[in-house]
Design a protein around this motif. Structure first.
Motif, PDB file in Angstrom:
ATOM      1  N   GLY A 186     114.957 -18.358 -17.079  1.00 46.29           N
ATOM      2  CA  GLY A 186     113.745 -17.555 -16.979  1.00 46.29           C
ATOM      3  C   GLY A 186     112.699 -18.058 -16.005  1.00 46.29           C
ATOM      4  N   SER A 187     112.973 -19.156 -15.304  1.00 48.49           N
ATOM      5  CA  SER A 187     112.023 -19.682 -14.328  1.00 48.49           C
ATOM      6  C   SER A 187     111.727 -18.628 -13.262  1.00 48.49           C
ATOM      7  N   SER A 188     110.483 -18.634 -12.765  1.00 51.01           N
ATOM      8  CA  SER A 188     110.107 -17.645 -11.749  1.00 51.01           C
ATOM      9  C   SER A 188     110.432 -18.105 -10.324  1.00 51.01           C
ATOM     10  N   GLU A 189     110.724 -19.383 -10.130  1.00 52.87           N
ATOM     11  CA  GLU A 189     111.095 -19.914  -8.813  1.00 52.87           C
ATOM     12  C   GLU A 189     112.610 -19.796  -8.664  1.00 52.87           C
ATOM     13  N   THR A 190     113.076 -18.750  -7.973  1.00 50.17           N
ATOM     14  CA  THR A 190     114.512 -18.487  -7.947  1.00 50.17           C
ATOM     15  C   THR A 190     115.092 -18.320  -6.545  1.00 50.17           C
ATOM     16  N   LEU A 191     116.418 -18.433  -6.501  1.00 52.90           N
ATOM     17  CA  LEU A 191     117.211 -18.236  -5.293  1.00 52.90           C
ATOM     18  C   LEU A 191     118.244 -17.158  -5.583  1.00 52.90           C
ATOM     19  N   ALA A 192     118.572 -16.378  -4.576  1.00 50.06           N
ATOM     20  CA  ALA A 192     119.608 -15.353  -4.730  1.00 50.06           C
ATOM     21  C   ALA A 192     120.982 -16.013  -4.644  1.00 50.06           C
ATOM     22  N   HIS A 193     121.870 -15.637  -5.543  1.00 47.36           N
ATOM     23  CA  HIS A 193     123.236 -16.166  -5.552  1.00 47.36           C
ATOM     24  C   HIS A 193     124.218 -15.004  -5.468  1.00 47.36           C
ATOM     25  N   HIS A 194     125.187 -15.111  -4.572  1.00 48.98           N
ATOM     26  CA  HIS A 194     126.246 -14.106  -4.443  1.00 48.98           C
ATOM     27  C   HIS A 194     127.479 -14.567  -5.208  1.00 48.98           C
ATOM     28  N   GLU A 195     127.910 -13.789  -6.179  1.00 51.26           N
ATOM     29  CA  GLU A 195     129.187 -14.071  -6.840  1.00 51.26           C
ATOM     30  C   GLU A 195     130.332 -13.591  -5.953  1.00 51.26           C
ATOM     31  N   ASP A 196     130.084 -12.538  -5.180  1.00 48.40           N
ATOM     32  CA  ASP A 196     131.101 -11.967  -4.277  1.00 48.40           C
ATOM     33  C   ASP A 196     130.411 -11.615  -2.969  1.00 48.40           C
ATOM     34  N   TYR A 197     130.748 -12.315  -1.919  1.00 45.23           N
ATOM     35  CA  TYR A 197     130.100 -12.087  -0.622  1.00 45.23           C
ATOM     36  C   TYR A 197     130.435 -10.721  -0.031  1.00 45.23           C
ATOM     37  N   PHE A 198     131.441 -10.052  -0.561  1.00 46.41           N
ATOM     38  CA  PHE A 198     131.762  -8.711  -0.093  1.00 46.41           C
ATOM     39  C   PHE A 198     130.872  -7.653  -0.746  1.00 46.41           C
ATOM     40  N   LYS A 199     129.993  -8.095  -1.631  1.00 47.91           N
ATOM     41  CA  LYS A 199     128.980  -7.232  -2.253  1.00 47.91           C
ATOM     42  C   LYS A 199     127.620  -7.864  -1.954  1.00 47.91           C
TER      43      LYS A 199
END
Length: 92
Positions: free
Chosen positions: A33-46
């Motif tokens: 629930g932290s507000s300091e976040t990074l985007a993570h791709h589980e599938d780079y084709f999406k």
């Protein structure tokens, strides 16, 4: 530049543009629930399908993925590498 790197780079650039222009909303960490976040791709084709993690949970998720890769059979690894290669050729 390898096919794998090219696919990852395109996904990151596309997601960043959508985040910067407000079409993708930054969310709290999926795990804590932290507000300091990074985007993570589980599938780079999406490239627009991202999960938001804080730095700690993002690193832990990558460690999980790496552990799965290391324990996969050689046949599974070859299948995944071929999948990446075929999909990247289709998109170029």
């Amino acid at each position: 530049m390898t096919d794998d790197y090219r696919v990852k780079h395109k996904a990151k650039v596309k997601a960043k543009r959508r985040i910067d222009d407000g079409r993708i909303q930054k969310l709290p960490c999926f795990a804590c629930g932290s507000s300091e976040t990074l985007a993570h791709h589980e599938d780079y084709f999406k490239p627009l399908d991202v999960v938001w993690y804080c730095r700690v949970h993002h690193a832990l998720r990558h460690r999980e993925i790496n552990d799965l890769w290391m324990t996969a059979t050689a046949e599974d690894r070859m299948w995944e590498l071929q999948r990446v290669k075929v999909k990247s050729k289709r998109r170029d």
